[in-house]
Design an enzyme around this catalytic site. Structure first.
Site, PDB file in Angstrom:
ATOM      1  N   LYS A 111      52.890  26.390 -43.698  1.00 36.78           N
ATOM      2  CA  LYS A 111      53.013  27.598 -42.921  1.00 36.78           C
ATOM      3  C   LYS A 111      54.532  27.583 -42.290  1.00 36.78           C
ATOM      4  O   LYS A 111      55.213  28.755 -42.248  1.00 36.78           O
ATOM      5  CB  LYS A 111      51.960  27.671 -41.993  1.00 36.78           C
ATOM      6  CG  LYS A 111      50.518  28.225 -42.313  1.00 36.78           C
ATOM      7  CD  LYS A 111      49.838  28.582 -40.981  1.00 36.78           C
ATOM      8  CE  LYS A 111      48.577  28.801 -41.398  1.00 36.78           C
ATOM      9  NZ  LYS A 111      47.635  28.977 -40.095  1.00 36.78           N
ATOM     10  N   LYS A 194      44.833  28.542 -53.436  1.00 31.94           N
ATOM     11  CA  LYS A 194      43.546  28.919 -52.912  1.00 31.94           C
ATOM     12  C   LYS A 194      43.634  30.351 -52.629  1.00 31.94           C
ATOM     13  O   LYS A 194      44.571  31.070 -52.116  1.00 31.94           O
ATOM     14  CB  LYS A 194      43.034  28.127 -51.884  1.00 31.94           C
ATOM     15  CG  LYS A 194      43.870  28.150 -50.375  1.00 31.94           C
ATOM     16  CD  LYS A 194      43.041  27.951 -49.191  1.00 31.94           C
ATOM     17  CE  LYS A 194      43.693  28.426 -47.908  1.00 31.94           C
ATOM     18  NZ  LYS A 194      43.135  28.288 -46.814  1.00 31.94           N
ATOM     19  N   LYS A 197      43.158  35.284 -47.551  1.00 32.44           N
ATOM     20  CA  LYS A 197      43.090  36.579 -46.873  1.00 32.44           C
ATOM     21  C   LYS A 197      44.481  36.808 -46.364  1.00 32.44           C
ATOM     22  O   LYS A 197      45.013  37.814 -46.091  1.00 32.44           O
ATOM     23  CB  LYS A 197      42.193  36.879 -45.744  1.00 32.44           C
ATOM     24  CG  LYS A 197      42.179  35.864 -44.603  1.00 32.44           C
ATOM     25  CD  LYS A 197      41.018  35.769 -43.740  1.00 32.44           C
ATOM     26  CE  LYS A 197      41.138  34.473 -42.540  1.00 32.44           C
ATOM     27  NZ  LYS A 197      39.747  34.178 -42.097  1.00 32.44           N
TER      28      LYS A 197
HETATM   29  P1  AMP Z   1      39.900  30.353 -42.168  1.00 31.68           P
HETATM   30  O1  AMP Z   1      39.703  31.600 -42.739  1.00 31.68           O
HETATM   31  O2  AMP Z   1      41.416  29.866 -42.508  1.00 31.68           O
HETATM   32  O3  AMP Z   1      39.866  30.262 -40.661  1.00 31.68           O
HETATM   33  O4  AMP Z   1      38.843  29.585 -42.905  1.00 31.68           O
HETATM   34  C1  AMP Z   1      37.404  29.738 -42.838  1.00 31.68           C
HETATM   35  C2  AMP Z   1      36.684  28.331 -43.364  1.00 31.68           C
HETATM   36  O5  AMP Z   1      36.607  29.022 -44.760  1.00 31.68           O
HETATM   37  C3  AMP Z   1      37.412  27.538 -43.385  1.00 31.68           C
HETATM   38  O6  AMP Z   1      36.369  26.148 -43.519  1.00 31.68           O
HETATM   39  C4  AMP Z   1      38.186  27.058 -44.709  1.00 31.68           C
HETATM   40  O7  AMP Z   1      38.082  25.970 -45.259  1.00 31.68           O
HETATM   41  C5  AMP Z   1      37.223  28.119 -45.715  1.00 31.68           C
HETATM   42  N1  AMP Z   1      38.198  28.514 -46.870  1.00 31.68           N
HETATM   43  C6  AMP Z   1      39.118  29.273 -46.487  1.00 31.68           C
HETATM   44  N2  AMP Z   1      39.726  29.811 -47.818  1.00 31.68           N
HETATM   45  C7  AMP Z   1      38.793  29.039 -48.883  1.00 31.68           C
HETATM   46  C8  AMP Z   1      38.636  29.153 -50.278  1.00 31.68           C
HETATM   47  N3  AMP Z   1      39.579  29.844 -51.033  1.00 31.68           N
HETATM   48  N4  AMP Z   1      37.728  28.569 -50.863  1.00 31.68           N
HETATM   49  C9  AMP Z   1      36.889  27.760 -50.202  1.00 31.68           C
HETATM   50  N5  AMP Z   1      36.638  27.705 -48.993  1.00 31.68           N
HETATM   51  C10 AMP Z   1      37.686  28.434 -48.131  1.00 31.68           C
END
Ligand code: AMP
Ligand code: TRP
Length: 330
Positions: A111, A194, A197
């Protein structure tokens, strides 16, 4: 019952990666564990946010989580900033965390690299300590997350163990829980990053609220190799393997079964079938989401959640302050 804690950032719409990697596990675990799920708005503030949008997205993400199957009678869902103990414990744990440890965090390095160095917030650096505070406040045993959070969980365990060694048994040392498949759903336009969003290209992800036609179009345009064989092989065929993973998790069918169905039929048919499986998975979530947002029910769910969370969090915080030698009020 063993405790579960996890957090999701309100930084835009959730993707099918969040859903398959994390939220599906949250829903399953509420049947067997005492679960606390948190919309981590304080974490979102580590990068610039528009105030009005942040508030809106916090409610939207909470509603998407309930719409995905989280049941307010079975688990506790709340907003991080509604429970002051998170920010306070984060400070106490920062005093127990080394500068060098935080500098090694790959998410921080990624980041920070994307911003101008001089304007990276100090909070982006200490972000994993707030995450440790989230988890440790609830005597959490299990933390369901996607693969990208593994390093943050290791740090959380290190901080907990260090605290326990210095001040005596205080924290439960949590275990990470990453699904065997789906822990890392990749971008549709680049199978080496990965799905996220925060990617500026919306064609790289499927959002939980995407309309059926948008889903068909995004999957139709998803990058593939130049062959025509639908076969799971992450080394040789990373794009098709990623799509097969999504297909399998959305349909509940095995990868072998899907490979057999599309044998000799090429990618176009396969993508058509995948799009319909994704649409069918998201339809009930989208319907429930719109209902929750229209009725305003989500605010009440979060309010009750904050009351339940606060009770536990304050007890832990008092214990920690006492161990550290902070004088209690009369
Ligand atoms: P965040 O949106 O970064 O707060 O992520 C929320 C949850 O979704 C966390 O447990 C992340 O590890 C999981 N996550 C985010 N992106 C992915 C992805 N591309 N594949 C699998 N899990 C994800
Ligand atoms: N850092 C996590 C992410 O970006 C979100 C998060 C914050 C979290 N606090 C947490 C995840 C506690 C699990 C437990 O996805």
């Amino acid at each position: 019952m063993k405790r579960v804690f996890s957090g999701v950032q309100p930084s835009g719409t959730l993707t099918i990666g969040n859903y398959l990697g994390a939220i599906k596990q949250f829903v399953r675990l509420q049947e067997t564990h005492e679960c606390f799920y948190c919309v981590v708005d304080l974490h979102a503030l580590t990068v610039p946010q528009d105030p009005e949008r942040l508030g809106r997205q916090t409610l939207q993400v909470a509603a998407m989580m309930v719409a995905s199957g989280l049941d307010p009678d079975k688990m506790t869902l709340f907003v991080q900033s509604h429970v002051r103990a998170h920010a306070e414990l984060s400070w106490l744990l920062q005093c127990m965390t080394y500068y060098g440890e935080l500098g090694r965090m790959t998410q921080f390095k990624d980041k920070a690299r994307r911003q101008k160095h001089a304007t990276v917030s100090a909070a982006l650096f200490t972000y994993p300590v707030l995450q440790a505070a989230d988890i440790l406040l609830y005597d959490t045993h299990l933390v369901p997350v996607g693969e990208d959070q593994r390093q943050h969980l290791e740090l959380t365990r290190d901080i907990a163990e260090r605290f326990n060694n210095r001040y005596g048994e205080t924290f439960v040392v949590p275990e990470v829980y990453i699904p065997r498949t789906g822990g890392r759903i990749m971008s549709l336009d680049n199978a080496s990053t990965k799905m996220s969003k925060s990617n500026p290209n919306p064609g790289s992800y499927i959002a939980l609220l995407d309309e059926p036609d948008v889903i068909r179009e995004k999957i139709g345009r998803a990058k593939t190799d130049s062959g025509r064989e639908v076969r799971y092989d992450p080394e040789e065929k990373p794009e098709i393997s990623n799509l097969l993973t999504i297909y399998s998790l959305c349909s509940g069918r095995s990868i072998e079964d899907i490979e057999a169905e599309y044998e000799g039929r090429g990618y176009k048919d396969f993508k058509g079938g995948l799009a319909e499986a994704v649409i069918a998975t998201l339809r009930p979530v989208q319907e429930a989401y719109h209902e929750l947002m229209e009725s305003g029910a989500i605010r009440e769910i979060l309010d009750r959640g904050a009351d339940r969370a606060r009770e536990i969090a304050e007890t832990t915080l008092d214990r920690v302050k006492d161990r550290m030698g902070l004088v209690p009020r009369l």
